[in-house]
Design an enzyme around this catalytic site. Structure first.
Site, mmCIF file in Angstrom:
data_model
loop_
_atom_site.group_PDB
_atom_site.id
_atom_site.type_symbol
_atom_site.label_atom_id
_atom_site.label_comp_id
_atom_site.label_asym_id
_atom_site.label_seq_id
_atom_site.Cartn_x
_atom_site.Cartn_y
_atom_site.Cartn_z
ATOM 1 N N GLY A 1 32.953 -26.478 17.995
ATOM 2 C CA GLY A 1 31.953 -25.986 17.047
ATOM 3 C C GLY A 1 32.386 -26.190 15.610
ATOM 4 O O GLY A 1 31.592 -26.604 14.755
ATOM 5 N N CYS A 2 33.656 -25.909 15.325
ATOM 6 C CA CYS A 2 34.194 -26.118 13.974
ATOM 7 C C CYS A 2 34.131 -27.592 13.596
ATOM 8 O O CYS A 2 33.713 -27.953 12.493
ATOM 9 C CB CYS A 2 35.640 -25.642 13.901
ATOM 10 S SG CYS A 2 35.905 -23.907 14.317
#
Length: 264
Positions: A212-213
């Protein structure tokens, strides 16, 4: 006059290097963007889990942002782990003061291993203070359920969730479909009027720490370079696909992705 696109990440530090500030800066660099950071918390973690979370003082977060933005500036910024309501309010205040327009909000709430990275009482602050400032918000489905109070199990649910999050003020909502079953992952982008579906093959692997990052950092990098939104999402999707496909197989748990991934 600056000659390179600039991106700021406001997030936690991952001592294992696969997520958070470390993943963001690696991704910015790989995509040709000058990366800057404001660290919100220090985490002690590896691929097996998060052993400790140590938030920074609120003013330390705000001052990092203030000093970077008043001198270096930023063409785009992203948020990741913000931890508590005071930090969220401080970040929102600095975003407004700097008139940052291209803000990607990755509503980081829970680590892969289950550790809580956002306090429950901070969720309301995220919804009321930060989402109205977001150019794009990029929730996975558990995060979208937390933001909306909905149960999301189908693509139709994803569309309804996107509408609900858009109503909170975000200009665009990207619902990431990785938590649904199937051999194809479908993400849905909603701009307040139209829906855009983006799909790719699912890679079955445990090496997905920081996806996600890394995805939101790739999206931020592309927006910093003035790539149009849909094309920026497509580029970020290709980047995270290659990063997962070529993961370096490190650690005994959820290993990091490959931040040296190359995409056209």
């Amino acid at each position: 006059m600056h000659t390179i696109a600039r991106a700021l990440t406001i997030a936690g530090s991952d001592s294992g290097g696969g997520a958070g500030i470390q993943a963001d800066l690696k991704t910015f660099h790989q995509l040709g963007v000058y990366g800057m950071s404001a660290i919100t918390a220090i985490t002690a973690q590896n691929t097996l889990g998060v052993a400790g979370v140590y938030p920074l003082p609120t003013e330390a977060v705000a001052q990092q942002m203030r000093e970077v933005l008043r001198d270096l500036g930023a063409d785009a910024a992203k948020t990741g782990m913000l931890f508590d309501a005071d930090i969220i309010r401080a970040v929102a205040s600095e975003v407004r003061a700097a008139s940052l327009q291209k803000l990607v909000v990755d509503p980081v709430m829970i680590a892969k291993g289950g550790a809580k990275l956002l306090l429950d009482e901070a969720i309301d602050a995220l919804k009321t203070e930060l989402l109205p400032l977001a150019e794009v918000v990029t929730p996975n489905l558990p995060e979208a359920e937390c933001l909306t109070g909905m149960t999301i199990r189908t693509p139709d649910d994803m569309r309804e969730g996107a509408r609900a999050i858009h109503a909170l003020g975000a200009r665009n909502v990207l619902m990431k479909g990785g938590h649904l079953d199937g051999d194809t992952v479908v993400d849905i982008l909603f701009d307040g009027r139209d829906f855009f579906e983006l799909s790719h093959e699912r890679i079955h692997t445990r090496h997905t720490h920081g996806t996600g990052c890394t995805f939101s950092a790739a999206l931020t990098a592309e927006l910093a370079k003035n790539t149009p939104l849909v094309a920026a999402v497509e580029k970020a999707n290709r980047f995270i696909f290659e990063a997962i496909r070529t993961a370096p197989q490190l650690g005994g748990g959820h290993g990091p992705t490959n931040h040296w991934a190359v995409v056209e």
